[in-house]
Scaffold this motif. Sequence first.
Motif, PDB file in Angstrom:
ATOM      1  N   SER A 256       0.804  -1.223   0.000  1.00  0.00           N
ATOM      2  CA  SER A 256       0.000   0.000   0.000  1.00  0.00           C
ATOM      3  C   SER A 256       0.832   1.266   0.000  1.00  0.00           C
ATOM      4  CB  SER A 256      -0.912   0.040   1.226  1.00  0.00           C
ATOM      5  OG  SER A 256      -1.870  -0.978   1.151  1.00  0.00           O
ATOM      6  N   VAL A 257       1.989   1.234   0.666  1.00  0.00           N
ATOM      7  CA  VAL A 257       2.704   2.489   0.850  1.00  0.00           C
ATOM      8  C   VAL A 257       3.189   3.088  -0.460  1.00  0.00           C
ATOM      9  CG1 VAL A 257       3.402   2.073   3.215  1.00  0.00           C
ATOM     10  CG2 VAL A 257       4.872   1.287   1.378  1.00  0.00           C
ATOM     11  N   HIS A 258       3.348   2.248  -1.473  1.00  0.00           N
ATOM     12  CA  HIS A 258       3.787   2.809  -2.753  1.00  0.00           C
ATOM     13  C   HIS A 258       2.674   2.720  -3.795  1.00  0.00           C
ATOM     14  CE1 HIS A 258       7.713   3.192  -1.078  1.00  0.00           C
ATOM     15  NE2 HIS A 258       7.794   1.902  -0.840  1.00  0.00           N
ATOM     16  N   SER A 259       1.452   2.557  -3.318  1.00  0.00           N
ATOM     17  CA  SER A 259       0.332   2.395  -4.233  1.00  0.00           C
ATOM     18  C   SER A 259      -0.485   3.676  -4.314  1.00  0.00           C
ATOM     19  CB  SER A 259      -0.566   1.254  -3.741  1.00  0.00           C
ATOM     20  OG  SER A 259       0.169   0.059  -3.737  1.00  0.00           O
ATOM     21  N   PRO A 260      -1.459   3.707  -5.226  1.00  0.00           N
ATOM     22  CA  PRO A 260      -2.299   4.895  -5.344  1.00  0.00           C
ATOM     23  C   PRO A 260      -2.960   5.252  -4.023  1.00  0.00           C
ATOM     24  CG  PRO A 260      -2.698   3.394  -7.167  1.00  0.00           C
ATOM     25  CD  PRO A 260      -1.796   2.685  -6.210  1.00  0.00           C
ATOM     26  N   SER A 261      -3.305   6.509  -3.916  1.00  0.00           N
ATOM     27  CA  SER A 261      -3.764   7.027  -2.627  1.00  0.00           C
ATOM     28  C   SER A 261      -5.019   6.335  -2.109  1.00  0.00           C
ATOM     29  CB  SER A 261      -4.014   8.523  -2.726  1.00  0.00           C
ATOM     30  OG  SER A 261      -4.931   8.778  -3.751  1.00  0.00           O
ATOM     31  N   GLU A 262      -5.861   5.763  -3.035  1.00  0.00           N
ATOM     32  CA  GLU A 262      -7.066   5.112  -2.523  1.00  0.00           C
ATOM     33  C   GLU A 262      -6.728   3.905  -1.663  1.00  0.00           C
ATOM     34  OE1 GLU A 262      -7.104   4.153  -7.025  1.00  0.00           O
ATOM     35  OE2 GLU A 262      -6.597   5.813  -5.718  1.00  0.00           O
ATOM     36  N   ASN A 263      -5.613   3.246  -1.965  1.00  0.00           N
ATOM     37  CA  ASN A 263      -5.190   2.120  -1.139  1.00  0.00           C
ATOM     38  C   ASN A 263      -4.845   2.585   0.268  1.00  0.00           C
ATOM     39  OD1 ASN A 263      -5.530   0.566  -3.323  1.00  0.00           O
ATOM     40  ND2 ASN A 263      -3.413  -0.133  -3.499  1.00  0.00           N
ATOM     41  N   ILE A 264      -4.195   3.732   0.333  1.00  0.00           N
ATOM     42  CA  ILE A 264      -3.838   4.280   1.641  1.00  0.00           C
ATOM     43  C   ILE A 264      -5.112   4.616   2.407  1.00  0.00           C
ATOM     44  CG2 ILE A 264      -2.774   6.253   2.812  1.00  0.00           C
ATOM     45  CD1 ILE A 264      -0.703   4.395   1.739  1.00  0.00           C
ATOM     46  N   GLU A 265      -6.115   5.114   1.694  1.00  0.00           N
ATOM     47  CA  GLU A 265      -7.366   5.470   2.381  1.00  0.00           C
ATOM     48  C   GLU A 265      -8.037   4.223   2.947  1.00  0.00           C
ATOM     49  OE1 GLU A 265      -9.511   7.474   4.392  1.00  0.00           O
ATOM     50  OE2 GLU A 265      -7.957   8.550   3.295  1.00  0.00           O
ATOM     51  N   ILE A 266      -7.994   3.129   2.190  1.00  0.00           N
ATOM     52  CA  ILE A 266      -8.563   1.864   2.688  1.00  0.00           C
ATOM     53  C   ILE A 266      -7.784   1.405   3.923  1.00  0.00           C
ATOM     54  CG2 ILE A 266      -8.827  -0.595   2.137  1.00  0.00           C
ATOM     55  CD1 ILE A 266      -9.268   0.349  -0.819  1.00  0.00           C
ATOM     56  N   LEU A 267      -6.487   1.538   3.838  1.00  0.00           N
ATOM     57  CA  LEU A 267      -5.632   1.159   4.964  1.00  0.00           C
ATOM     58  C   LEU A 267      -5.976   1.989   6.199  1.00  0.00           C
ATOM     59  CD1 LEU A 267      -3.082  -0.441   5.803  1.00  0.00           C
ATOM     60  CD2 LEU A 267      -1.728   1.441   4.900  1.00  0.00           C
ATOM     61  N   ARG A 268      -6.108   3.291   6.009  1.00  0.00           N
ATOM     62  CA  ARG A 268      -6.433   4.169   7.136  1.00  0.00           C
ATOM     63  C   ARG A 268      -7.757   3.787   7.763  1.00  0.00           C
ATOM     64  NH1 ARG A 268      -5.197   9.655   4.260  1.00  0.00           N
ATOM     65  NH2 ARG A 268      -3.003   9.906   4.716  1.00  0.00           N
ATOM     66  N   GLU A 269      -8.726   3.485   6.903  1.00  0.00           N
ATOM     67  CA  GLU A 269     -10.058   3.122   7.403  1.00  0.00           C
ATOM     68  C   GLU A 269      -9.965   1.857   8.253  1.00  0.00           C
ATOM     69  OE1 GLU A 269     -13.538   3.833   8.429  1.00  0.00           O
ATOM     70  OE2 GLU A 269     -12.564   5.237   7.048  1.00  0.00           O
ATOM     71  N   SER A 270      -9.202   0.878   7.787  1.00  0.00           N
ATOM     72  CA  SER A 270      -9.015  -0.352   8.566  1.00  0.00           C
ATOM     73  C   SER A 270      -8.377  -0.040   9.906  1.00  0.00           C
ATOM     74  CB  SER A 270      -8.108  -1.329   7.822  1.00  0.00           C
ATOM     75  OG  SER A 270      -8.714  -1.772   6.664  1.00  0.00           O
ATOM     76  N   LEU A 271      -7.356   0.807   9.855  1.00  0.00           N
ATOM     77  CA  LEU A 271      -6.642   1.123  11.098  1.00  0.00           C
ATOM     78  C   LEU A 271      -7.526   1.879  12.075  1.00  0.00           C
ATOM     79  CD1 LEU A 271      -3.151   2.092   9.605  1.00  0.00           C
ATOM     80  CD2 LEU A 271      -3.726   0.021  10.882  1.00  0.00           C
ATOM     81  N   ARG A 272      -8.386   2.745  11.552  1.00  0.00           N
ATOM     82  CA  ARG A 272      -9.309   3.480  12.433  1.00  0.00           C
ATOM     83  C   ARG A 272     -10.187   2.502  13.195  1.00  0.00           C
ATOM     84  NH1 ARG A 272      -9.150   8.230   9.111  1.00  0.00           N
ATOM     85  NH2 ARG A 272     -10.253   7.252   7.404  1.00  0.00           N
ATOM     86  N   SER A 273     -10.715   1.521  12.470  1.00  0.00           N
ATOM     87  CA  SER A 273     -11.612   0.571  13.123  1.00  0.00           C
ATOM     88  C   SER A 273     -10.843  -0.322  14.095  1.00  0.00           C
ATOM     89  CB  SER A 273     -12.355  -0.196  12.032  1.00  0.00           C
ATOM     90  OG  SER A 273     -12.166  -1.536  12.126  1.00  0.00           O
ATOM     91  N   ILE A 274      -9.617  -0.697  13.736  1.00  0.00           N
ATOM     92  CA  ILE A 274      -8.791  -1.496  14.647  1.00  0.00           C
ATOM     93  C   ILE A 274      -8.486  -0.689  15.908  1.00  0.00           C
ATOM     94  CG2 ILE A 274      -6.479  -2.490  14.938  1.00  0.00           C
ATOM     95  CD1 ILE A 274      -6.618  -3.181  11.913  1.00  0.00           C
ATOM     96  N   SER A 275      -8.150   0.570  15.703  1.00  0.00           N
ATOM     97  CA  SER A 275      -7.797   1.407  16.854  1.00  0.00           C
ATOM     98  C   SER A 275      -8.971   1.537  17.816  1.00  0.00           C
ATOM     99  CB  SER A 275      -7.349   2.790  16.366  1.00  0.00           C
ATOM    100  OG  SER A 275      -6.788   3.509  17.425  1.00  0.00           O
ATOM    101  N   ASP A 276     -10.156   1.729  17.259  1.00  0.00           N
ATOM    102  CA  ASP A 276     -11.351   1.817  18.118  1.00  0.00           C
ATOM    103  C   ASP A 276     -11.518   0.524  18.908  1.00  0.00           C
ATOM    104  OD1 ASP A 276     -11.843   4.311  17.175  1.00  0.00           O
ATOM    105  OD2 ASP A 276     -13.445   3.733  15.790  1.00  0.00           O
TER     106      ASP A 276
END
Length: 276
Positions: free
Chosen positions: A33-53
Amino acid sequence: MSTVPAYKPSAQGPLEETLPQLKVVSAETIKSSVHSPSENIEILRESLRSISDSLESASPQEVIAWGWENYGDSLTMGTAFGPEGMVIIHMLSEVAPHVHVFNLETGYQFQETLDLRERVRERYGIDVELKRPELTVQQYEAKHGGPLYKTNPHQCCADRKLAVLERGIEGKSAWISAIRRDQSPDRAQAPIVGWDKKFSLVKINPLANWSKQDVWKMITDHDIPYNPLHDQGYTSIGCWPCTRSVLMGEDERAGRWSGTEKTECGLHSLDPGDES
Ligand code: SF4
Protein backbone atom coordinates in the motif's frame (compact mmCIF):
# COMPACT_ATOMS: atom_id res chain seq x y z
CA MET A 1 -5.72 8.77 37.75
CA SER A 2 -6.84 6.09 35.35
CA THR A 3 -6.75 2.43 36.24
CA VAL A 4 -3.72 0.46 35.12
CA PRO A 5 -5.02 -2.53 33.19
CA ALA A 6 -3.09 -5.57 34.39
CA TYR A 7 -1.97 -7.97 31.70
CA LYS A 8 -3.53 -11.35 31.76
CA PRO A 9 -3.99 -13.54 28.71
CA SER A 10 -7.62 -13.62 27.70
CA ALA A 11 -9.63 -16.42 29.30
CA GLN A 12 -11.44 -16.82 25.98
CA GLY A 13 -8.35 -17.83 24.07
CA PRO A 14 -5.62 -16.25 22.00
CA LEU A 15 -6.03 -12.69 20.80
CA GLU A 16 -6.80 -13.74 17.24
CA GLU A 17 -9.80 -15.72 18.51
CA THR A 18 -11.16 -13.04 20.80
CA LEU A 19 -10.53 -10.12 18.46
CA PRO A 20 -10.63 -11.73 14.99
CA GLN A 21 -11.75 -8.54 13.33
CA LEU A 22 -8.41 -6.97 14.20
CA LYS A 23 -6.38 -9.20 11.91
CA VAL A 24 -7.19 -7.01 8.97
CA VAL A 25 -4.05 -5.25 7.84
CA SER A 26 -1.17 -7.60 7.13
CA ALA A 27 2.45 -6.58 6.76
CA GLU A 28 2.16 -7.48 3.06
CA THR A 29 -0.79 -5.14 2.71
CA ILE A 30 1.18 -2.32 4.29
CA LYS A 31 4.17 -2.92 2.05
CA SER A 32 2.06 -2.98 -1.08
CA SER A 33 0.00 0.00 0.00
CA VAL A 34 2.70 2.49 0.85
CA HIS A 35 3.79 2.81 -2.75
CA SER A 36 0.33 2.39 -4.23
CA PRO A 37 -2.30 4.89 -5.34
CA SER A 38 -3.76 7.03 -2.63
CA GLU A 39 -7.07 5.11 -2.52
CA ASN A 40 -5.19 2.12 -1.14
CA ILE A 41 -3.84 4.28 1.64
CA GLU A 42 -7.37 5.47 2.38
CA ILE A 43 -8.56 1.86 2.69
CA LEU A 44 -5.63 1.16 4.96
CA ARG A 45 -6.43 4.17 7.14
CA GLU A 46 -10.06 3.12 7.40
CA SER A 47 -9.02 -0.35 8.57
CA LEU A 48 -6.64 1.12 11.10
CA ARG A 49 -9.31 3.48 12.43
CA SER A 50 -11.61 0.57 13.12
CA ILE A 51 -8.79 -1.50 14.65
CA SER A 52 -7.80 1.41 16.85
CA ASP A 53 -11.35 1.82 18.12
CA SER A 54 -11.46 -1.89 18.91
CA LEU A 55 -8.19 -1.71 20.80
CA GLU A 56 -9.12 1.37 22.83
CA SER A 57 -10.09 -0.75 25.83
CA ALA A 58 -7.41 -3.42 25.37
CA SER A 59 -4.46 -3.54 27.74
CA PRO A 60 -1.13 -2.22 26.38
CA GLN A 61 0.17 -5.78 26.45
CA GLU A 62 -2.71 -6.90 24.24
CA VAL A 63 -1.98 -4.03 21.87
CA ILE A 64 1.67 -5.05 21.70
CA ALA A 65 0.69 -8.69 21.20
CA TRP A 66 -1.60 -7.61 18.37
CA GLY A 67 1.28 -5.75 16.76
CA TRP A 68 3.60 -8.72 17.04
CA GLU A 69 1.03 -11.19 15.72
CA ASN A 70 0.30 -8.98 12.73
CA TYR A 71 3.73 -7.64 11.87
CA GLY A 72 6.31 -9.94 13.45
CA ASP A 73 9.78 -9.08 12.20
CA SER A 74 8.39 -6.06 10.36
CA LEU A 75 7.60 -4.46 13.71
CA THR A 76 10.13 -2.23 15.43
CA MET A 77 10.23 0.11 18.39
CA GLY A 78 12.22 3.29 18.90
CA THR A 79 13.05 4.32 22.44
CA ALA A 80 14.90 7.11 24.22
CA PHE A 81 14.63 5.04 27.43
CA GLY A 82 12.06 7.37 28.97
CA PRO A 83 9.72 6.01 31.64
CA GLU A 84 7.08 5.11 29.07
CA GLY A 85 9.65 3.40 26.87
CA MET A 86 10.96 1.41 29.83
CA VAL A 87 7.41 0.29 30.64
CA ILE A 88 6.93 -0.88 27.06
CA ILE A 89 10.28 -2.70 27.07
CA HIS A 90 9.13 -4.45 30.25
CA MET A 91 5.89 -5.44 28.50
CA LEU A 92 7.77 -6.56 25.39
CA SER A 93 9.81 -8.91 27.56
CA GLU A 94 6.53 -10.48 28.67
CA VAL A 95 4.57 -10.75 25.45
CA ALA A 96 6.88 -10.12 22.47
CA PRO A 97 10.55 -10.31 23.49
CA HIS A 98 11.80 -10.62 19.91
CA VAL A 99 10.52 -7.25 18.72
CA HIS A 100 13.40 -5.21 17.33
CA VAL A 101 14.17 -2.17 19.53
CA PHE A 102 16.43 0.73 18.61
CA ASN A 103 17.64 4.01 20.07
CA LEU A 104 18.59 7.10 18.08
CA GLU A 105 22.09 7.72 19.40
CA THR A 106 22.54 11.35 18.39
CA GLY A 107 25.88 11.58 20.16
CA TYR A 108 24.37 14.12 22.54
CA GLN A 109 22.58 11.76 24.91
CA PHE A 110 23.25 11.77 28.64
CA GLN A 111 25.56 9.01 29.89
CA GLU A 112 22.76 8.02 32.29
CA THR A 113 20.55 7.34 29.26
CA LEU A 114 23.17 5.21 27.54
CA ASP A 115 23.73 3.29 30.77
CA LEU A 116 20.07 2.26 30.71
CA ARG A 117 20.73 0.28 27.54
CA GLU A 118 23.04 -1.97 29.53
CA ARG A 119 20.50 -2.30 32.33
CA VAL A 120 17.87 -3.34 29.78
CA ARG A 121 20.20 -5.98 28.42
CA GLU A 122 20.95 -7.32 31.91
CA ARG A 123 17.36 -7.29 33.12
CA TYR A 124 15.46 -8.36 30.00
CA GLY A 125 18.04 -9.78 27.60
CA ILE A 126 16.88 -7.23 25.03
CA ASP A 127 19.72 -5.80 22.97
CA VAL A 128 18.67 -2.28 21.98
CA GLU A 129 20.34 -1.34 18.73
CA LEU A 130 22.01 2.08 18.65
CA LYS A 131 21.31 3.87 15.37
CA ARG A 132 23.85 6.61 14.73
CA PRO A 133 24.07 9.51 12.26
CA GLU A 134 26.68 9.23 9.55
CA LEU A 135 28.79 12.04 11.04
CA THR A 136 30.16 11.95 14.56
CA VAL A 137 29.41 14.95 16.78
CA GLN A 138 32.93 16.23 16.14
CA GLN A 139 32.57 15.93 12.35
CA TYR A 140 29.09 17.44 12.42
CA GLU A 141 30.08 20.45 14.49
CA ALA A 142 33.18 21.00 12.36
CA LYS A 143 31.01 20.94 9.22
CA HIS A 144 28.62 23.55 10.62
CA GLY A 145 31.14 25.76 12.36
CA GLY A 146 29.91 24.79 15.81
CA PRO A 147 27.00 23.08 17.52
CA LEU A 148 23.90 23.40 15.34
CA TYR A 149 21.61 22.81 18.32
CA LYS A 150 22.41 26.39 19.38
CA THR A 151 21.51 28.05 16.10
CA ASN A 152 19.23 25.64 14.24
CA PRO A 153 17.87 22.87 16.47
CA HIS A 154 15.28 21.88 13.84
CA GLN A 155 18.06 21.03 11.39
CA CYS A 156 20.07 19.31 14.09
CA CYS A 157 17.08 17.07 14.96
CA ALA A 158 16.42 16.48 11.26
CA ASP A 159 20.00 15.34 10.69
CA ARG A 160 20.68 13.45 13.91
CA LYS A 161 17.24 11.97 14.59
CA LEU A 162 14.81 12.01 11.68
CA ALA A 163 17.28 11.00 8.97
CA VAL A 164 18.61 8.24 11.20
CA LEU A 165 15.11 7.01 11.92
CA GLU A 166 14.30 6.89 8.21
CA ARG A 167 17.27 4.60 7.65
CA GLY A 168 16.40 2.59 10.76
CA ILE A 169 12.89 1.74 9.65
CA GLU A 170 13.81 0.52 6.20
CA GLY A 171 12.02 -2.79 5.61
CA LYS A 172 9.68 -2.27 8.55
CA SER A 173 5.88 -1.99 8.32
CA ALA A 174 4.96 -0.85 11.81
CA TRP A 175 6.55 0.80 14.79
CA ILE A 176 5.72 1.06 18.46
CA SER A 177 5.97 4.41 20.15
CA ALA A 178 5.62 5.21 23.85
CA ILE A 179 3.71 8.46 23.53
CA ARG A 180 0.77 9.34 25.79
CA ARG A 181 -2.09 11.60 24.79
CA ASP A 182 -1.76 13.79 27.87
CA GLN A 183 1.89 14.65 27.23
CA SER A 184 1.31 17.53 24.83
CA PRO A 185 -1.27 19.07 22.48
CA ASP A 186 0.54 17.46 19.54
CA ARG A 187 0.01 14.02 21.07
CA ALA A 188 -3.53 14.55 22.34
CA GLN A 189 -5.17 12.95 19.31
CA ALA A 190 -2.87 9.94 19.03
CA PRO A 191 -4.85 6.78 18.26
CA ILE A 192 -3.91 3.36 19.64
CA VAL A 193 -3.10 2.33 16.08
CA GLY A 194 -2.88 4.72 13.15
CA TRP A 195 -1.18 5.58 9.93
CA ASP A 196 2.07 7.50 10.26
CA LYS A 197 2.20 9.38 7.00
CA LYS A 198 5.60 10.90 7.65
CA PHE A 199 7.32 7.52 7.81
CA SER A 200 4.79 5.38 5.87
CA LEU A 201 4.35 3.01 8.76
CA VAL A 202 1.58 1.76 10.97
CA LYS A 203 2.18 3.46 14.32
CA ILE A 204 1.19 1.60 17.46
CA ASN A 205 0.80 3.63 20.66
CA PRO A 206 0.07 1.08 23.43
CA LEU A 207 0.18 3.74 26.17
CA ALA A 208 -1.84 6.40 24.35
CA ASN A 209 -4.58 6.39 26.96
CA TRP A 210 -2.35 5.96 29.99
CA SER A 211 -1.49 8.75 32.42
CA LYS A 212 1.90 9.65 33.85
CA GLN A 213 0.72 8.17 37.15
CA ASP A 214 -0.12 4.87 35.44
CA VAL A 215 3.39 4.71 34.04
CA TRP A 216 5.14 5.41 37.34
CA LYS A 217 2.88 3.02 39.23
CA MET A 218 3.92 0.24 36.88
CA ILE A 219 7.60 1.19 37.23
CA THR A 220 7.30 1.09 41.02
CA ASP A 221 5.19 -2.07 41.17
CA HIS A 222 7.55 -4.02 38.92
CA ASP A 223 10.84 -2.38 39.87
CA ILE A 224 11.42 -1.42 36.26
CA PRO A 225 14.78 0.34 35.68
CA TYR A 226 14.54 4.05 34.88
CA ASN A 227 16.83 6.97 34.18
CA PRO A 228 18.20 8.31 37.49
CA LEU A 229 17.97 11.85 36.10
CA HIS A 230 14.23 11.64 36.73
CA ASP A 231 15.04 11.80 40.44
CA GLN A 232 16.85 15.10 39.81
CA GLY A 233 13.88 16.91 38.28
CA TYR A 234 14.32 15.87 34.65
CA THR A 235 10.80 14.81 33.73
CA SER A 236 11.42 14.38 29.99
CA ILE A 237 14.92 13.53 28.81
CA GLY A 238 16.38 13.99 25.37
CA CYS A 239 19.81 15.23 24.32
CA TRP A 240 21.72 16.99 27.09
CA PRO A 241 22.12 20.35 25.28
CA CYS A 242 18.34 20.60 24.80
CA THR A 243 17.12 19.27 28.14
CA ARG A 244 16.86 20.91 31.54
CA SER A 245 15.21 19.91 34.78
CA VAL A 246 11.75 21.37 35.39
CA LEU A 247 10.48 23.45 38.27
CA MET A 248 7.52 22.56 40.46
CA GLY A 249 4.30 23.18 38.54
CA GLU A 250 5.93 23.28 35.10
CA ASP A 251 4.68 21.08 32.28
CA GLU A 252 6.49 17.74 32.12
CA ARG A 253 7.98 18.61 28.71
CA ALA A 254 8.88 22.21 29.68
CA GLY A 255 12.53 21.22 29.98
CA ARG A 256 12.82 20.22 26.31
CA TRP A 257 14.23 22.95 24.02
CA SER A 258 13.45 25.38 26.83
CA GLY A 259 13.37 29.02 25.77
CA THR A 260 12.63 28.19 22.12
CA GLU A 261 9.46 27.64 20.15
CA LYS A 262 10.46 24.04 19.52
CA THR A 263 8.48 21.40 21.43
CA GLU A 264 9.03 18.19 19.44
CA CYS A 265 11.97 16.69 17.59
CA GLY A 266 9.61 15.79 14.73
CA LEU A 267 9.27 12.07 15.36
CA HIS A 268 5.84 12.30 16.93
CA SER A 269 4.38 15.61 15.71
CA LEU A 270 1.26 15.22 13.64
CA ASP A 271 1.39 16.06 9.97
CA PRO A 272 -1.63 16.43 7.70
CA GLY A 273 -2.58 12.90 6.72
CA ASP A 274 -1.51 11.32 9.98
CA GLU A 275 -4.26 9.51 11.80
CA SER A 276 -5.77 11.41 14.66
FE1 SF4 B 1 20.34 18.24 18.23
FE2 SF4 B 1 19.08 19.01 20.47
FE3 SF4 B 1 17.74 17.73 18.51
FE4 SF4 B 1 19.52 16.44 20.03
S1 SF4 B 1 17.56 17.36 20.69
S2 SF4 B 1 19.31 16.26 17.82
S3 SF4 B 1 21.12 18.05 20.31
S4 SF4 B 1 18.69 19.79 18.43
